[in-house]
Design a protein around this motif. Sequence first.
Motif, PDB file in Angstrom:
ATOM      1  N   PRO A 254       0.053  -2.402  14.129  1.00  0.00           N
ATOM      2  CA  PRO A 254       1.408  -2.026  13.693  1.00  0.00           C
ATOM      3  C   PRO A 254       1.544  -2.004  12.174  1.00  0.00           C
ATOM      4  CG  PRO A 254       1.364  -4.337  14.354  1.00  0.00           C
ATOM      5  CD  PRO A 254      -0.009  -3.782  14.636  1.00  0.00           C
ATOM      6  N   GLY A 255       2.339  -1.058  11.698  1.00  0.00           N
ATOM      7  CA  GLY A 255       2.750  -1.069  10.304  1.00  0.00           C
ATOM      8  C   GLY A 255       4.014  -1.909  10.175  1.00  0.00           C
ATOM      9  N   PRO A 256       4.564  -2.020   8.959  1.00  0.00           N
ATOM     10  CA  PRO A 256       5.847  -2.726   8.802  1.00  0.00           C
ATOM     11  C   PRO A 256       6.923  -2.077   9.679  1.00  0.00           C
ATOM     12  CG  PRO A 256       4.837  -2.259   6.659  1.00  0.00           C
ATOM     13  CD  PRO A 256       4.030  -1.528   7.676  1.00  0.00           C
ATOM     14  N   SER A 257       7.810  -2.895  10.236  1.00  0.00           N
ATOM     15  CA  SER A 257       8.877  -2.444  11.155  1.00  0.00           C
ATOM     16  C   SER A 257       8.329  -1.919  12.468  1.00  0.00           C
ATOM     17  CB  SER A 257       9.778  -1.387  10.511  1.00  0.00           C
ATOM     18  OG  SER A 257      10.682  -2.028   9.644  1.00  0.00           O
ATOM     19  N   GLN A 258       7.141  -2.406  12.874  1.00  0.00           N
ATOM     20  CA  GLN A 258       6.561  -2.020  14.158  1.00  0.00           C
ATOM     21  C   GLN A 258       6.031  -3.245  14.903  1.00  0.00           C
ATOM     22  OE1 GLN A 258       3.493   0.898  13.377  1.00  0.00           O
ATOM     23  NE2 GLN A 258       4.974   2.523  12.912  1.00  0.00           N
ATOM     24  N   LEU A 259       5.917  -3.092  16.239  1.00  0.00           N
ATOM     25  CA  LEU A 259       5.181  -4.041  17.062  1.00  0.00           C
ATOM     26  C   LEU A 259       3.939  -3.325  17.565  1.00  0.00           C
ATOM     27  CD1 LEU A 259       8.251  -5.032  17.235  1.00  0.00           C
ATOM     28  CD2 LEU A 259       7.527  -6.252  19.283  1.00  0.00           C
ATOM     29  N   GLY A 260       2.825  -4.041  17.667  1.00  0.00           N
ATOM     30  CA  GLY A 260       1.601  -3.395  18.105  1.00  0.00           C
ATOM     31  C   GLY A 260       0.566  -4.389  18.589  1.00  0.00           C
ATOM     32  N   VAL A 261      -0.687  -3.949  18.617  1.00  0.00           N
ATOM     33  CA  VAL A 261      -1.767  -4.763  19.177  1.00  0.00           C
ATOM     34  C   VAL A 261      -2.880  -4.898  18.146  1.00  0.00           C
ATOM     35  CG1 VAL A 261      -3.410  -4.982  21.077  1.00  0.00           C
ATOM     36  CG2 VAL A 261      -1.204  -3.866  21.481  1.00  0.00           C
ATOM     37  N   VAL A 262      -3.310  -6.144  17.906  1.00  0.00           N
ATOM     38  CA  VAL A 262      -4.428  -6.432  17.006  1.00  0.00           C
ATOM     39  C   VAL A 262      -5.401  -7.353  17.739  1.00  0.00           C
ATOM     40  CG1 VAL A 262      -5.144  -7.419  14.792  1.00  0.00           C
ATOM     41  CG2 VAL A 262      -2.934  -6.231  14.973  1.00  0.00           C
ATOM     42  N   LEU A 266      -0.592  -9.155  21.023  1.00  0.00           N
ATOM     43  CA  LEU A 266       0.645  -8.415  20.744  1.00  0.00           C
ATOM     44  C   LEU A 266       1.311  -9.052  19.532  1.00  0.00           C
ATOM     45  CD1 LEU A 266      -0.001  -7.579  23.676  1.00  0.00           C
ATOM     46  CD2 LEU A 266       2.431  -7.676  24.179  1.00  0.00           C
ATOM     47  N   VAL A 267       1.544  -8.251  18.488  1.00  0.00           N
ATOM     48  CA  VAL A 267       2.095  -8.800  17.243  1.00  0.00           C
ATOM     49  C   VAL A 267       3.352  -8.048  16.809  1.00  0.00           C
ATOM     50  CG1 VAL A 267      -0.148  -9.659  16.433  1.00  0.00           C
ATOM     51  CG2 VAL A 267       0.600  -7.370  15.785  1.00  0.00           C
ATOM     52  N   ASP A 268       4.174  -8.765  16.052  1.00  0.00           N
ATOM     53  CA  ASP A 268       5.472  -8.265  15.598  1.00  0.00           C
ATOM     54  C   ASP A 268       5.463  -8.208  14.072  1.00  0.00           C
ATOM     55  OD1 ASP A 268       8.098  -7.966  14.794  1.00  0.00           O
ATOM     56  OD2 ASP A 268       8.878  -9.685  15.914  1.00  0.00           O
ATOM     57  N   ARG A 269       5.645  -7.000  13.532  1.00  0.00           N
ATOM     58  CA  ARG A 269       5.813  -6.856  12.080  1.00  0.00           C
ATOM     59  C   ARG A 269       7.183  -6.265  11.769  1.00  0.00           C
ATOM     60  NH1 ARG A 269       1.202  -4.155   8.653  1.00  0.00           N
ATOM     61  NH2 ARG A 269       2.550  -4.977   7.011  1.00  0.00           N
ATOM     62  N   ALA A 270       8.119  -6.449  12.700  1.00  0.00           N
ATOM     63  CA  ALA A 270       9.471  -5.906  12.500  1.00  0.00           C
ATOM     64  C   ALA A 270      10.490  -7.020  12.288  1.00  0.00           C
ATOM     65  CB  ALA A 270       9.872  -5.056  13.697  1.00  0.00           C
ATOM     66  N   PHE A 271      10.409  -8.044  13.117  1.00  0.00           N
ATOM     67  CA  PHE A 271      11.430  -9.106  13.082  1.00  0.00           C
ATOM     68  C   PHE A 271      10.839 -10.386  12.498  1.00  0.00           C
ATOM     69  CE2 PHE A 271      12.386  -6.127  16.505  1.00  0.00           C
ATOM     70  CZ  PHE A 271      13.642  -5.705  16.107  1.00  0.00           C
ATOM     71  N   VAL A 272      10.271 -10.242  11.286  1.00  0.00           N
ATOM     72  CA  VAL A 272       9.677 -11.369  10.568  1.00  0.00           C
ATOM     73  C   VAL A 272      10.124 -11.306   9.113  1.00  0.00           C
ATOM     74  CG1 VAL A 272       7.605 -11.623  12.008  1.00  0.00           C
ATOM     75  CG2 VAL A 272       7.599  -9.957  10.159  1.00  0.00           C
ATOM     76  N   GLU A 273      10.060 -12.455   8.442  1.00  0.00           N
ATOM     77  CA  GLU A 273      10.304 -12.475   6.989  1.00  0.00           C
ATOM     78  C   GLU A 273       9.172 -11.720   6.310  1.00  0.00           C
ATOM     79  OE1 GLU A 273      12.869 -14.017   5.178  1.00  0.00           O
ATOM     80  OE2 GLU A 273      13.787 -14.173   7.179  1.00  0.00           O
ATOM     81  N   ASN A 274       9.488 -10.948   5.283  1.00  0.00           N
ATOM     82  CA  ASN A 274       8.494 -10.210   4.500  1.00  0.00           C
ATOM     83  C   ASN A 274       7.540  -9.424   5.409  1.00  0.00           C
ATOM     84  OD1 ASN A 274       6.823  -9.143   2.599  1.00  0.00           O
ATOM     85  ND2 ASN A 274       6.049 -11.093   1.819  1.00  0.00           N
ATOM     86  N   ARG A 275       8.083  -8.414   6.069  1.00  0.00           N
ATOM     87  CA  ARG A 275       7.278  -7.678   7.054  1.00  0.00           C
ATOM     88  C   ARG A 275       6.189  -6.815   6.407  1.00  0.00           C
ATOM     89  NH1 ARG A 275      12.670  -5.935   7.700  1.00  0.00           N
ATOM     90  NH2 ARG A 275      13.069  -3.799   6.984  1.00  0.00           N
ATOM     91  N   GLN A 276       6.241  -6.659   5.072  1.00  0.00           N
ATOM     92  CA  GLN A 276       5.145  -5.949   4.397  1.00  0.00           C
ATOM     93  C   GLN A 276       3.837  -6.725   4.537  1.00  0.00           C
ATOM     94  OE1 GLN A 276       5.442  -2.887   3.196  1.00  0.00           O
ATOM     95  NE2 GLN A 276       7.611  -2.904   3.734  1.00  0.00           N
ATOM     96  N   LYS A 277       3.929  -8.068   4.521  1.00  0.00           N
ATOM     97  CA  LYS A 277       2.719  -8.900   4.504  1.00  0.00           C
ATOM     98  C   LYS A 277       2.535  -9.738   5.764  1.00  0.00           C
ATOM     99  CE  LYS A 277       2.507  -9.352  -0.490  1.00  0.00           C
ATOM    100  NZ  LYS A 277       2.867 -10.174  -1.651  1.00  0.00           N
ATOM    101  N   ASN A 278       3.626 -10.064   6.458  1.00  0.00           N
ATOM    102  CA  ASN A 278       3.535 -11.028   7.559  1.00  0.00           C
ATOM    103  C   ASN A 278       3.555 -10.366   8.930  1.00  0.00           C
ATOM    104  OD1 ASN A 278       3.551 -13.000   5.643  1.00  0.00           O
ATOM    105  ND2 ASN A 278       5.695 -13.578   5.937  1.00  0.00           N
ATOM    106  N   ALA A 279       2.968 -11.046   9.897  1.00  0.00           N
ATOM    107  CA  ALA A 279       3.028 -10.625  11.307  1.00  0.00           C
ATOM    108  C   ALA A 279       3.172 -11.874  12.166  1.00  0.00           C
ATOM    109  CB  ALA A 279       1.769  -9.864  11.691  1.00  0.00           C
ATOM    110  N   GLN A 280       3.902 -11.723  13.266  1.00  0.00           N
ATOM    111  CA  GLN A 280       4.110 -12.848  14.192  1.00  0.00           C
ATOM    112  C   GLN A 280       3.355 -12.563  15.490  1.00  0.00           C
ATOM    113  OE1 GLN A 280       6.103 -15.915  14.218  1.00  0.00           O
ATOM    114  NE2 GLN A 280       4.852 -16.082  16.063  1.00  0.00           N
TER     115      GLN A 280
END
Length: 474
Positions: A254-262, A266-280
């Motif tokens: 996923p890019g920023p503001s996306q959820l995807g698979v790594v 399953l990871v979240d880069r949309a609903f996290v602080e500093n989504r440019q750098k962080n993933a949940q």
Amino acid sequence: MGSGQVTDWQGKNVTVAGLGVSGIPAAKALHARGANVTVVNDGDDARAREQAAELEALGITVRLGDGATLPEGTELIVTAPGWKPDKPLFAAAERAGVPVWGDVELAWRLRGPDAAPWLAVTGTNGKTTTVQMLASILEAAGLRTAAVGNIGVSLLDAVLGDERYDVLAVELSSYQLHWAPSLRAHSAAVLNLAPDHLDWHGSMEAYARDKGRIYEGNRVACVYNVADKATEDLVREADVEEGCRAVGFTLGTPGPSQLGVVEGILVDRAFVENRQKNAQELAEVADVTPPAPHNIANALAAAALARAYGVPAKAVRDGLRAFTPDAHRIAHVADVDGVTYIDDSKATNTHAAEASLAAYESIVWIAGGLAKGAVFEELVSKAAKRLRAAVLIGADRGLIREALARHAPEVPVVDLDRTDTGAMLAAVQEAKRLAQPGDTVLLAPACASMDMFVNYNQRGDAFAEAVRELGAGA
């Protein structure tokens, strides 16, 4: 009757179009609020007369065998979602300036002032599974919720019942959205768009437009499928509230503001602080049942809506682990002589069958039924390299046979010229003959079932029964 909640129904003349799962509750709800209700219905069979008698006993007028004429003095029509927009009743309503609402619109207008927000899902395929996954995730977060709408509990019952909900997981069909002009969801997802129900909507453009209504007025997130540009286009066209975000889901990184698979996570880069750098991290692919690609996409869409509502990551994982899919959706039936038998009778159109066929490497495909205007060229060309053989049944099997001849000429095809229910046993026996250890015999008909069966459930049951007979004889 503006676009907000309606509180005073006393003496309003309302026509309900269609008896059935939505019409009867709508008629009762409006009658209970003091409206003068007339139900009109095309059919006049024994079942309709029985339903009419029940409503007439309450003081509701019912007109059977006449769904075309607009009753005198009608101020509003509430229609069953399946009634086509081109019916004469609606043309008469338009001439008379009478608004038409569906059951979803009625539920939206009747909800109370402190009603639960709606997390809404539509798409050609995967709606029910995604909504059920979403409800499972919300429950894992300790929220009072229900999967409602085009499945299970009717929206009217959910809105008017005694149960108090924190949030609702709402499945909406294109039909329902067509008749729901003032619906405004908290957040919504369009999972995918493929030609379906075009006989009802009239064109692919009209179908897509109705699906896109789900985004109108969203408050927090419009969730779209990165792999399906048409869904993103609908987000761009939607008129949403200030601050509402576009959130994509993807089977890739996923890019920023996306959820995807790594790497299986399953990871979240949309609903996290500093989504440019962080993933949940949310869950593992292995937490999703079954872990077929399209079902991972469903899980990501459900997770995105739950996260938009503020659900913690742990609840996403726990909710996905707790979820079990409905019968006849890529259901493992049995392994017989090293061959796996899978029931995906729910694959009633080409888009659903495509997702199913993509989940296995070497397939003996059982397909056919009622095509509903579908074409099979793209489906067959994409699946050709995975097909060991095909067994065709049903009224429109010839269309699939022709597509196979064009795009997979080397694939052996058995054309069973039968539409009786016993054809399924013959199809499974042929599939067993053609399959080799390590293959998957896949019932993914790409067609509706009503030429041979009552519904796709009965078709899937017939397949499972035939497989069990094989096992018993093995």
